[in-house]
Design a protein around this motif. Sequence first.
Motif, PDB file in Angstrom:
ATOM      1  N   PHE A 136       0.811  -1.214   0.000  1.00 58.88           N
ATOM      2  CA  PHE A 136       0.000   0.000   0.000  1.00 58.88           C
ATOM      3  C   PHE A 136       0.845   1.265   0.000  1.00 58.88           C
ATOM      4  O   PHE A 136       0.463   2.269  -0.602  1.00 58.88           O
ATOM      5  N   GLY A 137       2.004   1.229   0.641  1.00 58.61           N
ATOM      6  CA  GLY A 137       2.902   2.377   0.561  1.00 58.61           C
ATOM      7  C   GLY A 137       3.348   2.627  -0.868  1.00 58.61           C
ATOM      8  O   GLY A 137       3.370   3.769  -1.343  1.00 58.61           O
ATOM      9  N   LYS A 138       3.660   1.544  -1.574  1.00 64.53           N
ATOM     10  CA  LYS A 138       4.058   1.653  -2.974  1.00 64.53           C
ATOM     11  C   LYS A 138       2.902   2.154  -3.839  1.00 64.53           C
ATOM     12  O   LYS A 138       3.085   2.963  -4.753  1.00 64.53           O
ATOM     13  N   LEU A 139       1.694   1.661  -3.542  1.00 62.46           N
ATOM     14  CA  LEU A 139       0.528   2.077  -4.324  1.00 62.46           C
ATOM     15  C   LEU A 139       0.262   3.565  -4.156  1.00 62.46           C
ATOM     16  O   LEU A 139      -0.076   4.255  -5.117  1.00 62.46           O
ATOM     17  N   TYR A 140       0.408   4.077  -2.920  1.00 56.77           N
ATOM     18  CA  TYR A 140       0.184   5.512  -2.719  1.00 56.77           C
ATOM     19  C   TYR A 140       1.251   6.337  -3.429  1.00 56.77           C
ATOM     20  O   TYR A 140       0.945   7.381  -4.032  1.00 56.77           O
ATOM     21  N   ASP A 141       2.494   5.883  -3.383  1.00 56.07           N
ATOM     22  CA  ASP A 141       3.547   6.574  -4.143  1.00 56.07           C
ATOM     23  C   ASP A 141       3.200   6.593  -5.628  1.00 56.07           C
ATOM     24  O   ASP A 141       3.341   7.612  -6.312  1.00 56.07           O
ATOM     25  N   ARG A 142       2.757   5.457  -6.116  1.00 53.19           N
ATOM     26  CA  ARG A 142       2.407   5.318  -7.531  1.00 53.19           C
ATOM     27  C   ARG A 142       1.230   6.222  -7.897  1.00 53.19           C
ATOM     28  O   ARG A 142       1.246   6.922  -8.910  1.00 53.19           O
ATOM     29  N   ALA A 143       0.208   6.220  -7.032  1.00 45.87           N
ATOM     30  CA  ALA A 143      -0.998   7.007  -7.313  1.00 45.87           C
ATOM     31  C   ALA A 143      -0.680   8.489  -7.414  1.00 45.87           C
ATOM     32  O   ALA A 143      -1.134   9.175  -8.341  1.00 45.87           O
ATOM     33  N   TYR A 144       0.112   8.995  -6.489  1.00 44.13           N
ATOM     34  CA  TYR A 144       0.364  10.432  -6.484  1.00 44.13           C
ATOM     35  C   TYR A 144       1.417  10.833  -7.518  1.00 44.13           C
ATOM     36  O   TYR A 144       1.437  11.982  -7.965  1.00 44.13           O
ATOM     37  N   SER A 145       2.237   9.880  -7.928  1.00 39.49           N
ATOM     38  CA  SER A 145       3.126  10.132  -9.065  1.00 39.49           C
ATOM     39  C   SER A 145       2.313  10.278 -10.351  1.00 39.49           C
ATOM     40  O   SER A 145       2.532  11.203 -11.146  1.00 39.49           O
ATOM     41  N   LEU A 146       1.339   9.383 -10.534  1.00 37.03           N
ATOM     42  CA  LEU A 146       0.480   9.465 -11.721  1.00 37.03           C
ATOM     43  C   LEU A 146      -0.413  10.704 -11.666  1.00 37.03           C
ATOM     44  O   LEU A 146      -0.680  11.323 -12.700  1.00 37.03           O
ATOM     45  N   ARG A 147      -0.860  11.048 -10.477  1.00 39.30           N
ATOM     46  CA  ARG A 147      -1.694  12.253 -10.341  1.00 39.30           C
ATOM     47  C   ARG A 147      -0.952  13.482 -10.861  1.00 39.30           C
ATOM     48  O   ARG A 147      -1.537  14.326 -11.556  1.00 39.30           O
ATOM     49  N   ASP A 148       0.326  13.599 -10.527  1.00 40.19           N
ATOM     50  CA  ASP A 148       1.097  14.758 -10.982  1.00 40.19           C
ATOM     51  C   ASP A 148       1.200  14.797 -12.505  1.00 40.19           C
ATOM     52  O   ASP A 148       1.198  15.878 -13.108  1.00 40.19           O
ATOM     53  N   ILE A 149       1.285  13.626 -13.128  1.00 42.65           N
ATOM     54  CA  ILE A 149       1.360  13.567 -14.592  1.00 42.65           C
ATOM     55  C   ILE A 149       0.021  13.929 -15.221  1.00 42.65           C
ATOM     56  O   ILE A 149      -0.054  14.657 -16.217  1.00 42.65           O
ATOM     57  N   VAL A 150      -1.044  13.435 -14.626  1.00 44.83           N
ATOM     58  CA  VAL A 150      -2.387  13.586 -15.214  1.00 44.83           C
ATOM     59  C   VAL A 150      -3.000  14.958 -14.934  1.00 44.83           C
ATOM     60  O   VAL A 150      -3.836  15.441 -15.713  1.00 44.83           O
ATOM     61  N   HIS A 151      -2.566  15.622 -13.865  1.00 40.86           N
ATOM     62  CA  HIS A 151      -3.216  16.867 -13.428  1.00 40.86           C
ATOM     63  C   HIS A 151      -3.362  17.923 -14.542  1.00 40.86           C
ATOM     64  O   HIS A 151      -4.449  18.515 -14.673  1.00 40.86           O
ATOM     65  N   PRO A 152      -2.333  18.191 -15.343  1.00 38.13           N
ATOM     66  CA  PRO A 152      -2.518  19.197 -16.418  1.00 38.13           C
ATOM     67  C   PRO A 152      -3.622  18.822 -17.406  1.00 38.13           C
ATOM     68  O   PRO A 152      -4.338  19.701 -17.911  1.00 38.13           O
ATOM     69  N   PHE A 153      -3.774  17.529 -17.686  1.00 37.62           N
ATOM     70  CA  PHE A 153      -4.830  17.077 -18.594  1.00 37.62           C
ATOM     71  C   PHE A 153      -6.200  17.238 -17.938  1.00 37.62           C
ATOM     72  O   PHE A 153      -7.171  17.620 -18.590  1.00 37.62           O
ATOM     73  N   LEU A 154      -6.254  16.960 -16.649  1.00 37.08           N
ATOM     74  CA  LEU A 154      -7.496  17.128 -15.906  1.00 37.08           C
ATOM     75  C   LEU A 154      -7.900  18.601 -15.872  1.00 37.08           C
ATOM     76  O   LEU A 154      -9.081  18.942 -16.003  1.00 37.08           O
ATOM     77  N   LYS A 155      -6.896  19.464 -15.729  1.00 32.21           N
ATOM     78  CA  LYS A 155      -7.147  20.906 -15.720  1.00 32.21           C
ATOM     79  C   LYS A 155      -7.734  21.361 -17.057  1.00 32.21           C
ATOM     80  O   LYS A 155      -8.657  22.197 -17.094  1.00 32.21           O
ATOM     81  N   GLN A 156      -7.234  20.827 -18.151  1.00 27.53           N
ATOM     82  CA  GLN A 156      -7.765  21.179 -19.473  1.00 27.53           C
ATOM     83  C   GLN A 156      -9.227  20.782 -19.601  1.00 27.53           C
ATOM     84  O   GLN A 156     -10.048  21.531 -20.142  1.00 27.53           O
TER      85      GLN A 156
END
Length: 271
Positions: A82-102
């Motif tokens: 679960f620690g790895k999953l949270y790291d993974r989730a928030y790493s992907l969130r940072d990548i996806v955020h600009p697209f979500l903003k659009q």
Amino acid sequence: MGRYRAPDPSSLTDYYSKAIGRALDVLDCFSDGETNLSLVEISKIKGFPESSLFRILFTLEAHGYLVRTADGSYKLAAKLLFGKLYDRAYSLRDIVHPFLKQLNTRFNESASMGFLFGDRIEVVDTLEAIQEIRRTNTLGRVLPPHCSSIGKAIVAFQERDVIDRILRINGLSRRTEKSITDHEQVLKEYEQIRTKGYSVDREESTPGGVCFGAPLHDERGHVVAAISVSVPLFRLSPEREEEMIGAVIDTARKASAAIASASPAAGAPRT
């Protein structure tokens, strides 16, 4: 007082444990619970000799940080997952955020991202509409797999045994009179989602609200997350619905490509 910075291993040779450092480097090869790697694959990724790497793997397995599978490969043990999953989730969130903003800016409607944490789907990013009446989401909110667009878009693309487990654990509770609570009907809808490439929550989780979702694929092509755009029913015309569905599919496709290209392990061997 200045901000604390983690020490640089190269500058603290008298204190830095190379053995522990190598063990942690090995654990960093495993991004999530689906990653299975053999000794040879890890050796190629990290450049460690196989003889010394075997001792590291044996020790990590003995202390319950790695699990050896039937084919001899290794995967993360539950206590690290679960620690790895949270790291993974928030790493992907940072990548996806600009697209979500659009997506949020284009329609001035709320846009969200959810991630699959084992057997539950959780909101990891959300941008609200600048409207007096709007659909809202909450960071950390657990989404139902059968009547939310993000939940549907993620679960529909999992293996059948995973789908059944998620539905069994989360249940098929009725959120509104339009919620689908029959297991077989939910499975049929998942099949349609896989065919169409997007999901719809039409007043199934909240009366008066509609939400369109699309899956996010990682560098292995696995669906690990999804994005959505939500709109009050009274602001949704047939023309706007068609535009939103096209936009959420296109945004998810572009975000998935960004995830794949940004992954440091994109070219590493995976099973």
